[in-house]
Design a protein around this motif. Sequence first.
Motif: not given
Length: 341
Positions: A233, A236, A240, A264, A271
Amino acid sequence: MNLHDFYYELPQEQIAQDPLEDRSGSRLLILNKESGHIRHGIFREVIEELHPGDCLVVNDTKVIPARLIGNKVGTDAKIEVLLLKRRKENLWETLVKPGKKARPGTRIRFGEGLLVGEVRDVVEDGNRIIRFEYDGVFEEILDQLGQMPLPPYITHQLKDKNRYQTVYAKHDGSAAAPTAGLHFTPMLLEAIREKGVKIAHVTLHVGLGTFRPVKVENIQEHHMHSEFYVVEEEQAQIINETKASGKRVIAVGTTSCRTLESATGEDGILSAGSGWTDIFIYPGYTFRMTDCLITNFHLPESTLLMLVSALAGRDQILAAYEEAVREGYRFFSFGDAMLIK
């Protein structure tokens, strides 16, 4: 597209057999994917191509000493087993040579019986499912008995196992190294961070499917073997945020690139999560997350050469490879590097 569209001539002597003493001292070919312009440098100079706010994405998988040499119980015939994929705790999908000596029921002894395997099944491509029996911790026994699974084009013995690991290798599970990362040193990574470049980690356990030869003339008929990946997480979020700010996401190696593109969505958002990917990237593919790529020089007619051709264009990649051959670059796993920007 045909397989032969990705062929190039490479003199045998340019296949690197040993890693350089200085990881970051490899040569670096810099290819501008928009203009096709090529420049030459030394790998540690890659820092000059990175901008504050960019994000390097590295694959922190760790190569296991997956090559085991044993003897068939009953005949004492020599059998080589390469661990490919853990199915369950003691159950592995493996590549066995010679396969004809490893029918279901065959028992193989390693290290005077420290480890014993029994062939349970034959699956796709002739791979064997083997159940292992041992006392103690499997990883410790493997470290004691196993060898690094170097590619077949490397014929020299590896003196130091760690030279087939990245300096940031963390999670056990690969049958091959994510070789673009072999060029980084702790000092270079620290200098990159100090410049304001973020470094994010993903994990993809490299299977031999990535390196299997393409056997079909029409490359669209080729099927990739699946590999397990993890995107955390926090990582990511870093990636992002980089993309949202208009900065570049730079994949270190084709494995990092394949992980990014697998996780992606069509909305361009990466994700977090884990799963299996058999993504096959070749010209015509639209990249969702990867802006730039640091990579090594790949085998002719390989899926990896097709991936870099998808990013920079086949003609530009083949022209760059031709120049690298002319300039005496070292190729493949222990060879020199390329930045596609």
